[in-house]
Write an enzyme that holds these catalytic residues in place. Structure first.
Site, PDB file in Angstrom:
ATOM      1  N   ASP B   9     -24.407 -10.776  15.151  1.00 32.88           N
ATOM      2  CA  ASP B   9     -23.824  -9.572  15.742  1.00 32.88           C
ATOM      3  C   ASP B   9     -24.763  -8.417  15.446  1.00 32.88           C
ATOM      4  OD1 ASP B   9     -21.939  -7.908  17.033  1.00 32.88           O
ATOM      5  OD2 ASP B   9     -21.158  -7.259  15.099  1.00 32.88           O
ATOM      6  N   SER B  10     -24.517  -7.309  16.115  1.00 26.87           N
ATOM      7  CA  SER B  10     -25.328  -6.119  15.839  1.00 26.87           C
ATOM      8  C   SER B  10     -24.962  -5.516  14.483  1.00 26.87           C
ATOM      9  CB  SER B  10     -25.109  -5.089  16.942  1.00 26.87           C
ATOM     10  OG  SER B  10     -23.740  -4.742  17.019  1.00 26.87           O
ATOM     11  N   CYS B  72     -20.753 -11.066  19.657  1.00 32.32           N
ATOM     12  CA  CYS B  72     -21.000  -9.721  20.166  1.00 32.32           C
ATOM     13  C   CYS B  72     -20.904  -9.816  21.683  1.00 32.32           C
ATOM     14  CB  CYS B  72     -22.404  -9.284  19.745  1.00 32.32           C
ATOM     15  SG  CYS B  72     -22.932  -7.728  20.492  1.00 32.32           S
ATOM     16  N   GLU B 151     -18.336   1.102  12.196  1.00 31.75           N
ATOM     17  CA  GLU B 151     -19.591   0.945  11.448  1.00 31.75           C
ATOM     18  C   GLU B 151     -19.702   1.998  10.335  1.00 31.75           C
ATOM     19  OE1 GLU B 151     -22.193  -1.265  11.510  1.00 31.75           O
ATOM     20  OE2 GLU B 151     -21.299  -2.541  13.051  1.00 31.75           O
ATOM     21  N   CYS B 184     -14.880  -6.233  22.345  1.00 32.12           N
ATOM     22  CA  CYS B 184     -15.945  -5.938  21.391  1.00 32.12           C
ATOM     23  C   CYS B 184     -15.449  -6.476  20.065  1.00 32.12           C
ATOM     24  CB  CYS B 184     -16.183  -4.427  21.313  1.00 32.12           C
ATOM     25  SG  CYS B 184     -17.307  -3.947  19.970  1.00 32.12           S
ATOM     26  N   HIS B 186     -15.970  -5.706  17.162  1.00 34.24           N
ATOM     27  CA  HIS B 186     -15.587  -4.717  16.151  1.00 34.24           C
ATOM     28  C   HIS B 186     -14.094  -4.381  16.203  1.00 34.24           C
ATOM     29  CE1 HIS B 186     -19.916  -3.945  16.049  1.00 34.24           C
ATOM     30  NE2 HIS B 186     -19.750  -3.165  14.997  1.00 34.24           N
TER      31      HIS B 186
END
Lengths: 269, 269
Positions: B9-10, B72, B151, B184, B186
């Site tokens: 993932d990022s 992701c 994040e 997403c 996240h």
């Protein structure tokens, strides 16, 4: 909603889809469009197939259908999902449901896809399957001969069909693939011979059956299924002539009422 | 097969996927790649995301993983299914499983997609959903703010998160959509706030969870799941620095052993 469900195909193949619908939901009326004049679609260009399919879908909409099942893999590959921008009733194709059915059934992630050249060239099954799992092996076998066999009614002779199937599938007699995708709606008509050739040892996926499963669930959720409980008479629109159509219909779905009408798109538009 | 499953993932988003795996199959070892140096992927070009994703997948393969989950949505949209031509281990993305989960759950065929700009621009969810049913209404809402919120760890302050969710989703407070797609990885971290905003009245689809379900079934069929029954220590590879990563990891998956290693792709290649 007591309006008919539309089915379109290039010829008799979509009757395998019509059979599933009339059996699962006997109160649903079906309007069937067979593009016999331009059948088979398999070897035609993507552009031509797209145009033919749009005309067929529009014809059915003008006749008042509440939804359309594109009961033809070649046509599905050519117009889905782009068609939805132009059409405001639900349209269902056969490829993604078929892909998903195959992915679920296969135990070893190796499959044999039997389809037309057009469907195979489109890569739509590969995209459908590999977008869920990148590591599935798919053997593509174009089988235009099977479409001809079925449209010509030669399939009614068991010896001819058994030989045609054996000749075509010989290179795959010992394939490791455990799943065979019938990626053309014509092919369920000769499924017993395909099953016999592999000694009953393969999972056989009928993409049309998978599509009907998806479409009926979705139509139910949209409250678009018929409320009445009478068994309707279906209408079959044949574009051009097909004096063999009725014979396949009677042998394939012997227990329905229907009326066949020959139509010509150029004149009716 | 006692080799690790790779997750890329990022940033921290893929931890929602890691949590599903470590809970469902505690004997599976996970190698997690977080591209913190280039996070977020959402606003980046498709070409850049493709390149980053390939590098991450290759890094994990070099470390010996048996499969990779691209945890992701932006990366999935950029590389699937094309990546499979270059990689010979199974790769799983999150979009098609998420699309299918949403289609199944929704009763009224109207959905709200929360995702990054990259994922929405790719049209991958629409393609995934509309190829099964042409008549589904999808409201697209890019939510890059949620990625930043998560994040940055600001999400740990309930008041901030509640307000961020309310501000962003206000135009959809009374949406007819009955299903919200967390497009997403996240977003499951703030799912309780999204659920609360809609008074618990929406189906909420976690695309990462749906992807893990597909991946585990497929890995089981491929006989690639671990045979041993010990609980492994997982390895986390952070590309660049991320001193917040461990905090999210500890609050999100408190019950696992792991080791974090900072790596730099330019040097390791």
């Amino acid at each position: 909603m007591n309006r008919p469900i539309g089915i379109m195909d290039s010829g008799v193949g979509g009757l395998t889809v019509m059979k599933e619908i009339t059996h699962a939901l006997p109160s649903e009326e079906v309007y069937y469009f067979a593009d016999s004049m331009r059948c088979p679609y398999g070897p035609k260009s993507q552009e031509d197939v797209k145009q033919y399919t749009k005309e067929a879908v529009q014809f059915l909409i003008d006749k008042g259908v509440k939804a359309v099942i594109i009961a033809c893999n070649t046509a599905t590959a050519a117009v889905m999902p782009a068609l939805r921008d132009e059409i405001d009733i639900p349209v269902y194709g056969v490829i993604n449901p078929g892909s998903l059915g195959a992915l679920r059934k296969s135990d070893n992630n190796e499959m044999l896809l039997l389809a037309t050249e057009g469907t195979i060239k489109s890569g739509a099954y590969e995209r459908g399957i590999l977008s869920f799992d990148s590591d599935v092996k798919i053997h593509n076998l174009p089988c235009p001969e099977f479409v001809d066999l079925i449209e010509s009614l030669d399939f009614e002779n068991s010896d001819i069909t058994r030989k045609a199937v054996a000749d075509k599938l010989a290179p795959y007699k010992n394939t490791a693939a455990d799943t065979v995708i019938l990626g053309c709606t014509h092919f369920p008509i000769i499924e017993p011979f395909i099953d016999e050739f592999f000694n009953g040892r393969k999972h056989i996926i009928d993409a049309g059956f998978e599509a009907v499963s998806v479409a009926l669930v979705q139509l139910h959720k949209k409250q678009l299924l018929s409320a009445h409980d009478k068994t309707p008479a279906h209408r079959i629109f044949i574009h051009g002539d097909n004096n063999r159509f009725e014979k396949v219909l009677n042998s394939w779905i012997p227990d329905i009422d229907y009326k066949i009408e020959n139509i010509y798109l150029q004149e009716s538009y």
